[in-house]
Design an enzyme around this catalytic site. Structure first.
Site, short mmCIF file in Angstrom:
data_model
loop_
_atom_site.label_atom_id
_atom_site.label_comp_id
_atom_site.label_asym_id
_atom_site.label_seq_id
_atom_site.Cartn_x
_atom_site.Cartn_y
_atom_site.Cartn_z
CG HIS A 184 -4.07 0.10 6.72
ND1 HIS A 184 -4.08 0.65 7.97
CD2 HIS A 184 -2.88 0.45 6.17
CE1 HIS A 184 -2.94 1.30 8.17
NE2 HIS A 184 -2.20 1.20 7.09
CG ASP A 190 0.59 -1.34 7.77
OD1 ASP A 190 1.51 -2.11 8.06
OD2 ASP A 190 0.71 -0.09 7.75
CG HIS A 222 -0.03 4.32 4.73
ND1 HIS A 222 -0.73 3.57 5.66
CD2 HIS A 222 -0.91 5.26 4.28
CE1 HIS A 222 -1.96 4.03 5.77
NE2 HIS A 222 -2.11 5.05 4.93
CG HIS A 276 -0.42 0.09 2.53
ND1 HIS A 276 0.38 -0.88 3.08
CD2 HIS A 276 -0.52 1.05 3.49
CE1 HIS A 276 0.73 -0.53 4.32
NE2 HIS A 276 0.20 0.65 4.59
CG ASP A 308 4.69 3.16 7.53
OD1 ASP A 308 3.76 3.57 6.79
OD2 ASP A 308 4.50 2.29 8.41
CG HIS A 309 4.04 0.18 4.33
ND1 HIS A 309 3.92 -1.12 4.73
CD2 HIS A 309 3.62 0.94 5.37
CE1 HIS A 309 3.43 -1.15 5.97
NE2 HIS A 309 3.24 0.09 6.37
CG HIS A 340 3.77 -1.64 11.57
ND1 HIS A 340 4.53 -0.51 11.74
CD2 HIS A 340 3.07 -1.46 10.43
CE1 HIS A 340 4.29 0.34 10.75
NE2 HIS A 340 3.40 -0.22 9.93
ZN ZN Z 1 2.68 0.67 8.13
FE FE Z 2 0.00 1.63 6.65
#
Ligand code: ZN
Ligand code: FE
Length: 240
Positions: free
Chosen positions: A113, A132, A57, A55, A59-60, A170
């Site tokens: 998400h 996530d 985001h 996805h 942090d990905h 995570h």
């Molecule tokens: Zn994440």
């Molecule tokens: Fe995420």
């Protein structure tokens, strides 16, 4: 046999570096950042040939651009989020197959998400990369989707063989487990699992990956019996 390396980055992210020895290909799932990934590959004499995103985001996907620039790798990700991941080369969705050497991954649409979140299921390896959406004893927050979508995603995970190893993005396990215990204090499997999780965390060890059998036994979102029950649990966890 594929080799899978856990790279802990940022506060609590896990980036997964995956090497397929027959072809020599190396793939990275959801690189939040570039340097730790490039270093982990270099230490092992591997070169990243692919990135698989679940996805959009940051942090990905934050490492996509620099890893692509350094290696010339191909980036695969959710077609429904193409506009938000400008580094994508290949756009995929439900039913598509992506390959790492001879290893095949089936793409599953698991929105909730984020609106276009996907997961990669490698049935021949008994492995899934779930980003996530599914966590150890938890699920992702419903930022761009709803409880009905998360409920449907849980059914897709539940349909995988029990031994399927689940690589999520995570280290949220202990907090998830505390919430799970509040929901199901009498669940013996959950009580036992949390004893192990607390001991591991006290030693500074990772609790991920998990597997489908463990999630079926202990995950309050997979175990929710209806969309309404999942929605209620998700709202309660968000407020905790
Ligand atoms: Zn994440
Ligand atoms: Fe995420």
């Amino acid at each position: 046999m594929m080799e899978i390396v856990r790279i802990p980055v940022l506060n609590d992210n896990y980036v997964w570096l995956v090497h397929e020895p027959a072809s020599g290909e190396t793939m990275v799932v959801d690189p939040a950042v570039a340097d730790p990934v490039l270093n982990a590959a270099k230490e092992r004499g591997w070169t990243v040939t692919q990135i698989w995103n679940t996805h959009w985001h940051p942090d990905h996907t934050g490492g996509n651009e620099a890893i692509k620039a350094a290696t010339g790798c191909t980036v695969t990700g959710p077609k429904a989020e193409a506009e938000r991941i400008p580094t994508l080369d290949r756009l995929v969705g439900e039913g598509d197959v992506v390959t790492l050497g001879a290893v095949e991954a089936k793409v599953l649409d698991v929105p909730a998400h984020t609106a276009g979140h996907i997961a990669y299921h490698l049935p021949g390896e008994d492995v899934a990369f779930v980003g996530d959406t599914l966590f150890a004893m938890g699920c992702g927050r419903l930022f761009e989707g709803d409880a009905a979508q998360m409920y449907a995603a849980m059914r897709k995970f539940e349909a995988m063989p029990d031994e399927t190893v689940i690589y999520c993005a995570h280290e949220y396990t202990e907090a998830n487990g505390d919430f799970a215990l509040a929901v199901e204090p009498q669940n013996e499997a959950l009580v036992e699992r949390m004893d192990e999780v607390r001991a591991k965390r006290a030693r500074g060890e990772a609790t991920v990956p998990t597997d489908i059998a463990a999630e079926k036994a202990t995950n309050p979102f997979m175990r929710a019996g209806s969309v309404e029950e999942l929605a209620k649990r998700r709202a309660a966890k968000d407020a905790a």
